[in-house]
Enzyme design. Structure first.
Site, PDB file in Angstrom:
ATOM      1  CG  MET A   1      21.549  18.807 -35.283  1.00  0.00           C
ATOM      2  SD  MET A   1      20.474  20.098 -34.697  1.00  0.00           S
ATOM      3  CE  MET A   1      19.223  20.036 -35.872  1.00  0.00           C
ATOM      4  N   GLY A   2      21.881  13.905 -35.747  1.00  0.00           N
ATOM      5  CA  GLY A   2      21.321  12.674 -35.676  1.00  0.00           C
ATOM      6  C   GLY A   2      20.505  12.392 -37.079  1.00  0.00           C
TER       7      GLY A   2
ATOM      8  CG  LEU B   1      23.498  10.066 -38.652  1.00  0.00           C
ATOM      9  CD1 LEU B   1      24.470   9.253 -38.304  1.00  0.00           C
ATOM     10  CD2 LEU B   1      23.592  11.651 -38.725  1.00  0.00           C
ATOM     11  CG  HIS B   2      19.632  11.939 -44.455  1.00  0.00           C
ATOM     12  ND1 HIS B   2      20.858  12.700 -45.207  1.00  0.00           N
ATOM     13  CD2 HIS B   2      19.196  12.947 -43.714  1.00  0.00           C
ATOM     14  CE1 HIS B   2      20.966  14.011 -45.060  1.00  0.00           C
ATOM     15  NE2 HIS B   2      19.719  14.185 -44.084  1.00  0.00           N
ATOM     16  NE  ARG B   3      20.856   7.761 -50.429  1.00  0.00           N
ATOM     17  CZ  ARG B   3      20.497   8.508 -51.599  1.00  0.00           C
ATOM     18  NH1 ARG B   3      21.514   8.718 -52.267  1.00  0.00           N
ATOM     19  NH2 ARG B   3      19.272   9.004 -51.973  1.00  0.00           N
TER      20      ARG B   3
ATOM     21  CG  HIS C   1      23.682  13.250 -41.886  1.00  0.00           C
ATOM     22  ND1 HIS C   1      22.406  13.070 -42.007  1.00  0.00           N
ATOM     23  CD2 HIS C   1      23.890  14.495 -41.116  1.00  0.00           C
ATOM     24  CE1 HIS C   1      21.724  13.900 -41.298  1.00  0.00           C
ATOM     25  NE2 HIS C   1      22.485  14.976 -40.948  1.00  0.00           N
TER      26      HIS C   1
ATOM     27  N   GLY D   1      27.610  20.202 -44.844  1.00  0.00           N
ATOM     28  CA  GLY D   1      26.750  19.929 -46.205  1.00  0.00           C
ATOM     29  C   GLY D   1      26.395  21.453 -46.827  1.00  0.00           C
ATOM     30  CD  GLU D   2      29.059  22.502 -51.796  1.00  0.00           C
ATOM     31  OE1 GLU D   2      28.071  22.146 -52.585  1.00  0.00           O
ATOM     32  OE2 GLU D   2      30.105  22.719 -52.018  1.00  0.00           O
TER      33      GLU D   2
ATOM     34  CG  ASP E   1      21.877  22.905 -43.831  1.00  0.00           C
ATOM     35  OD1 ASP E   1      20.643  23.371 -43.397  1.00  0.00           O
ATOM     36  OD2 ASP E   1      21.944  21.664 -43.820  1.00  0.00           O
TER      37      ASP E   1
HETATM   38  O1  PAF Z   1      23.334  21.276 -39.626  1.00  0.00           O
HETATM   39  C1  PAF Z   1      23.227  20.644 -38.616  1.00  0.00           C
HETATM   40  O2  PAF Z   1      22.818  19.296 -38.438  1.00  0.00           O
HETATM   41  C2  PAF Z   1      23.462  21.450 -37.247  1.00  0.00           C
HETATM   42  O3  PAF Z   1      23.275  22.740 -37.516  1.00  0.00           O
HETATM   43  C3  PAF Z   1      25.004  21.367 -36.876  1.00  0.00           C
HETATM   44  C4  PAF Z   1      25.797  22.169 -37.594  1.00  0.00           C
HETATM   45  C5  PAF Z   1      24.977  19.968 -36.193  1.00  0.00           C
HETATM   46  C6  PAF Z   1      24.833  22.253 -35.557  1.00  0.00           C
HETATM   47  O4  PAF Z   1      24.238  21.741 -34.483  1.00  0.00           O
END
Ligand code: PAF
Length: 282
Positions: free
Chosen positions: A30-31, A33-35, A37, A149-150, A152
């Protein structure tokens, strides 16, 4: 690195790669971005010839009183990071492109059982929004591999179950959580924290680590979870849940060895989540 705002453009750009038999990796984001991502991009890069990152703040996964409007949107910075991180293509759709009939009339993907309880309990409909958009992204990109990512953990479980149930030919790669030196898991929502809250936020992982030590030494689960909740409250959190589950998120039984602590807690208006795997003494 090429940026595509339309589904057709992205598909046309991917076609020659697909025809050449190149392995395509997708990193849905969802943008902001950090390390964390960038670790997903790196993991995709290690397994694939072509890496696609999607940037889409998905309105379908936000509840009516959540932070959709305030969610940080930092596209220029994100593109710079992705360019440096070795991403090949970026997909930047709009809500109108993804949900042309509006969200109320959108076909949904609902993943039973694993979507229920934990974050699914406190954020009704959240995982329907996640599984629906991720399924759409899978259909648009048709990746061989997708990285999540783990941090989530429940989201990763929901996506793994969706891929199994819908027979999607995609390998789902879970990537370890990236943390600050304090132990705080990186998250786009950390940006909402004041300096003081940021120092407290590390207590979320600290509390899980203390519980892990006690549970691995054979302490009583219910007593530890109760003490963990108290300790979070004392630190200034308003806990949403603190649970111990088996790794597949089913309930822990007398024979469960490998398990995971999962927590969500608010600091002021910021909701943080974290988890920690452990092996129970039996
Ligand atoms: O983890 C996220 O950033 C969001 O839930 C995802 C997987 C991009 C879905 O919108």
């Amino acid at each position: 690195m090429n940026i595509h705002a339309s589904i057709q453009d992205l598909r046309e750009a991917l076609l020659p790669h697909r025809r050449a038999g190149r392995r395509i990796g997708l990193v849905p984001t969802m943008g902001n971005l950090h390390r964390g991502h960038l670790a997903l991009v790196e993991a995709a890069r290690a397994q694939c010839d072509v890496v696609v990152t999607s940037i889409f703040v998905n309105p379908l996964q936000f509840g009516p009183n959540e932070d959709l409007d305030n969610y940080p949107r930092t596209l220029d910075d994100d593109l710079t990071k992705l360019r440096e991180g070795g991403c090949d293509l970026v997909f930047t759709p709009t809500p109108a492109l993804m949900y042309p009939r509006g969200m109320a009339n959108q076909t949904l993907v609902q993943v039973p059982e694993v979507s229920e309880g934990l974050c699914g309990g406190s954020r009704p409909g959240h995982f329907d929004g996640v599984s629906t958009v991720v399924n759409m992204l899978f259909n648009i990109v048709q990746p061989d591999v997708a990285c999540f990512g783990e941090k989530d953990y429940q989201q990763l479980a929901v996506i793994r179950r969706m891929v199994q149930d819908l027979h999607l030919p995609i390998d789902i790669l879970g990537v370890p959580t990236v943390r600050e030196a304090s132990g705080l898991a990186l998250s786009s929502r950390n940006g909402y924290l004041s300096d003081e809250q940021r120092a407290t936020a590390a207590r979320l992982q600290g509390t899980l680590a203390e519980l892990r030590t006690a549970l691995e030494a054979g302490a009583d689960i219910d007593t530890q979870l109760h003490q963990g909740l108290e300790s979070l409250r004392r630190a200034g959190f308003e806990p949403d849940y603190l649970e111990l589950r088996a790794l597949d998120l089913s309930n822990v039984t007398a024979t469960t060895h490998d398990a995971i602590l999962l927590a969500a807690a608010r600091l002021g208006t910021t909701r943080l989540i974290d988890n920690l795997a452990l092996t129970l003494a039996r």
